[in-house]
Design a protein around this motif. Structure first.
Motif, mmCIF file in Angstrom:
data_model
loop_
_atom_site.group_PDB
_atom_site.id
_atom_site.type_symbol
_atom_site.label_atom_id
_atom_site.label_comp_id
_atom_site.label_asym_id
_atom_site.label_seq_id
_atom_site.Cartn_x
_atom_site.Cartn_y
_atom_site.Cartn_z
ATOM 1 N N UNK A 1 -45.484 -6.002 28.588
ATOM 2 C CA UNK A 1 -46.877 -5.471 27.694
ATOM 3 C C UNK A 1 -46.403 -4.530 25.720
ATOM 4 N N UNK A 2 -45.699 -4.375 26.144
ATOM 5 C CA UNK A 2 -45.615 -3.643 24.713
ATOM 6 C C UNK A 2 -44.673 -4.715 24.108
ATOM 7 N N UNK A 3 -43.984 -5.765 24.483
ATOM 8 C CA UNK A 3 -42.897 -6.459 24.183
ATOM 9 C C UNK A 3 -43.921 -7.531 22.947
ATOM 10 N N UNK A 4 -45.442 -7.868 24.020
ATOM 11 C CA UNK A 4 -46.433 -8.170 23.403
ATOM 12 C C UNK A 4 -47.053 -7.814 22.121
ATOM 13 N N UNK A 5 -47.418 -6.397 22.175
ATOM 14 C CA UNK A 5 -47.642 -5.719 21.135
ATOM 15 C C UNK A 5 -47.048 -6.178 20.710
ATOM 16 N N UNK A 6 -45.861 -5.077 19.784
ATOM 17 C CA UNK A 6 -44.736 -5.673 19.444
ATOM 18 C C UNK A 6 -44.624 -6.735 18.523
ATOM 19 N N UNK A 7 -44.366 -8.641 19.402
ATOM 20 C CA UNK A 7 -45.031 -9.554 18.554
ATOM 21 C C UNK A 7 -45.480 -9.585 17.902
ATOM 22 N N UNK A 8 -47.154 -9.264 18.211
ATOM 23 C CA UNK A 8 -48.233 -9.419 17.586
ATOM 24 C C UNK A 8 -48.338 -8.253 16.375
ATOM 25 N N UNK A 9 -47.613 -7.197 16.508
ATOM 26 C CA UNK A 9 -47.693 -6.768 15.393
ATOM 27 C C UNK A 9 -46.661 -6.946 14.316
ATOM 28 N N UNK A 10 -45.573 -8.192 14.387
ATOM 29 C CA UNK A 10 -44.510 -8.983 13.429
ATOM 30 C C UNK A 10 -43.398 -8.129 13.878
ATOM 31 N N UNK A 11 -43.182 -7.139 14.725
ATOM 32 C CA UNK A 11 -42.033 -6.280 14.574
ATOM 33 C C UNK A 11 -41.236 -7.133 16.005
ATOM 34 N N UNK A 12 -41.664 -7.490 15.837
ATOM 35 C CA UNK A 12 -40.483 -9.000 16.987
ATOM 36 C C UNK A 12 -41.391 -9.934 15.860
ATOM 37 N N UNK A 13 -40.487 -10.897 16.020
ATOM 38 C CA UNK A 13 -38.847 -10.472 15.922
ATOM 39 C C UNK A 13 -38.580 -9.570 14.103
ATOM 40 N N UNK A 14 -39.017 -9.549 13.578
ATOM 41 C CA UNK A 14 -38.466 -8.875 12.257
ATOM 42 C C UNK A 14 -37.963 -7.781 12.162
ATOM 43 N N UNK A 15 -38.311 -6.490 13.237
ATOM 44 C CA UNK A 15 -37.329 -4.990 12.909
ATOM 45 C C UNK A 15 -36.637 -5.095 14.338
ATOM 46 N N UNK A 16 -36.976 -6.080 15.351
ATOM 47 C CA UNK A 16 -36.101 -6.230 17.078
ATOM 48 C C UNK A 16 -35.156 -6.911 16.181
ATOM 49 N N UNK A 17 -35.062 -8.237 15.619
ATOM 50 C CA UNK A 17 -34.820 -9.327 16.295
ATOM 51 C C UNK A 17 -34.911 -10.099 16.644
ATOM 52 N N UNK A 18 -33.559 -9.942 17.747
ATOM 53 C CA UNK A 18 -33.811 -11.404 18.895
ATOM 54 C C UNK A 18 -34.378 -12.932 18.589
#
Lengths: 259, 291
Positions: free
Chosen positions: B44-61
């Protein structure tokens, strides 16, 4: 939780309304002039005719005298005693105690140094009492200080009390599991180890979240930032700053001239 | 036209081999309120971070597939531009306070300062946002002196004031007490009523049932089930897969075994539905009451 996290005292005064940079220049100007002046009486002159009147102008005389009497004066007094006893200069002995000689020169030297320290701590105390940290940072950011730098300073001031509270919680948690934090010096040092781990790693997690939070609010945006606070910079401010710079230059010139 | 468009999204955090999200396909229409549910570790959190752009820009991967919000592609857009469209609020209210500001009013203006909004407009927008979320009385307080629920409302207001096109909420009430939860959901209800596009990861299904248009159930990084709350939240699949269910649904499901829930009715997800249903079975008929 304490709401007050800085020395700032909110009042309506001429000093409060000066531009933060002007106040910073004033503080540094007094310090430089006091330290570079060739005359021993300059720092005392500043105390009597600049610092004390300024504390009244800024309506922070009560806070200032509180700090001066409890903190600055004892420290300067201690410095004065140490230097007058242990400064091995001068020949005109005016007082003898056991193996210690107090000469006129060492007395003068100690007095000048102690009063310089007094001026330095006092002027920065006045500066902090009358300048809101975020006003200072907004103004310096507008003048080209990187906003990341300003952020680090302001957020550190605010986060220190939170870190202390967290350290207390961790100590309580470790003690409830039988960690002995009392007793001998080595016992206490040893007890720090299980405190540092959770505090440091916990803080790293927090730093990541906080980075996400401010990033989500456009902290690294490439637009030119604006400021909610309007920080006036009047013609008087500019002229006053130039005056202070000239004052310091004049003091340096006098020192070169007289040496 | 969908404002959010995820196609075959698979994502692995750096230095890991198992994907946290695998093959996610999700479309969200403008004004839709989508709730994402799932056990811990479902993504759930990863999906949220993806929508917010932090995945992949902040967390890389490694991010595979396509993520589009408001017609903009995530991979080719830098984070500082992406956040203009997508607002993010997450669990810990304390860590969302910037730490750079001394009053709530300034805290809310922080994002606008960063975007370079002129001072007059900034004052007006902060004012409006404070009124909208009902925290005007907190304006002059220090953000650090507030309760968790108040801090979370400040965090939400700080995001709303930036007028994002979609709002992503990652369990915004998970660290709140019941009062804080009610305060925060009050704000979220407001946004839902104003037709804001919201995607919210949340455990508290009773609340989801009240305002979500659609529920997406996530399990091991995959979408297990999605649809309207009444269908998804009462599905047997959820109970079997370790999802939390609404206590009203559980009560009715038990009652059904003893014929205390009307068979022709859908299982309830909200208090009102449960009250209505139980009234049908338990209320004595006029004849029984001797009329």
């Amino acid at each position: 939780m304490r709401e007050r996290l800085s020395f700032y005292v909110k009042r309506e005064s001429f000093l409060h309304h000066l531009n933060p940079l002007t106040k910073l220049t004033l503080a540094f100007g007094l310090v430089f002039a006091a330290f570079l002046s060739p005359w021993y009486w300059t720092p005392s002159f500043f105390v009597l005719f600049a610092i004390i009147p300024l504390s009244f102008i800024g309506k922070v005389q009560r806070e200032y005298f509180g700090a001066a009497l409890r903190l600055i004066l004892p420290a300067a007094g201690f410095l004065f005693l140490m230097q007058s006893f242990f400064q091995p200069i001068g020949v005109k002995v005016i007082f003898k105690f056991w193996f210690l000689d107090i000469t006129q020169e060492s007395l003068m030297f100690a007095f000048t140094n102690a009063s310089r320290i007094f001026v330095m701590v006092s002027s920065f105390t006045l500066f902090l009492l009358t300048t809101h940290p975020s006003e200072l940072m907004s103004d310096l950011t507008r003048r080209g200080l990187p906003s990341q730098f300003a952020y680090v300073i302001i957020s550190t001031i605010q986060i220190i009390p939170q870190m202390q509270a967290k350290a207390q919680t961790i100590i309580a948690a470790q003690r409830s599991r039988g960690l002995d934090t009392q007793g001998s010096f080595f016992n206490r040092i040893g007890a720090l180890v299980p405190l540092v781990g959770p505090l440091v790693f916990g803080s790293l997690v927090e730093v990541e979240e906080r980075a996400i939070a401010i990033e989500a609010r456009g902290f690294t945006s490439t637009s030119i930032k604006t400021s909610l606070r309007e920080i006036p910079d009047t013609r008087f401010d500019k002229m006053f700053r130039w005056f202070l710079i000239l004052l310091v230059i004049a003091v340096i010139a006098a020192r070169i001239w007289l040496s | 036209m969908a404002i959010v468009n995820l196609q075959n999204v698979t994502y692995k955090y750096p230095l890991t081999h198992t994907p946290v999200l695998s093959n996610i396909n999700l479309e969200v229409k403008e004004g839709e309120f989508v709730a994402v549910i799932g056990p811990n570790g479902a993504g759930k959190s990863t999906l949220c971070y993806t929508l917010a752009g932090f995945v992949p820009h902040f967390f890389k991967g490694e991010l595979e597939g396509k993520v589009e919000v408001a017609g903009v592609d995530l991979k080719s857009t830098p984070l500082n531009e992406w956040v203009r469209n997508v607002g993010l609020a997450f669990q810990n209210p304390f860590n969302q306070i910037s730490g750079a500001k001394y009053t709530v009013f300034e805290e809310i203006a922080f994002g606008l300062e960063n975007q370079g909004v002129p001072r007059d407009e900034m004052n007006r927008r902060v004012d409006q946002a404070l009124t909208m979320t009902g925290i005007r009385d907190l304006a002059d307080r220090s953000p650090y002196s507030l309760s968790g629920g108040q801090q979370q409302r400040v965090a939400l207001t700080s995001i709303l004031v930036m007028q994002p096109k979609i709002l992503v909420l990652d369990e915004p009430t998970s660290q709140m007490d019941p009062i804080g939860t009610r305060e925060v959901f009050g704000v979220i209800r407001q946004m839902a009523e104003r037709g804001m596009t919201v995607i919210m990861a949340e455990h508290k299904v009773e609340w989801i049932a009240e305002f979500a248009d659609r529920v997406v159930a996530l399990k091991d990084g995959k979408i297990l089930l999605q649809g309207v709350p009444a269908d998804v939240l009462t599905s047997h699949l959820l109970a079997e897969n370790g999802f939390g269910t609404s206590r009203y649904t559980s009560a009715a499901r038990e009652a059904l075994k003893f014929n205390l829930w009307p068979k022709h009715l859908h299982l309830p997800t909200t208090l009102q539905e449960a009250v209505d249903g139980f009234n049908l079975t338990s209320a004595p008929s006029p004849k029984e009451r001797g009329e």
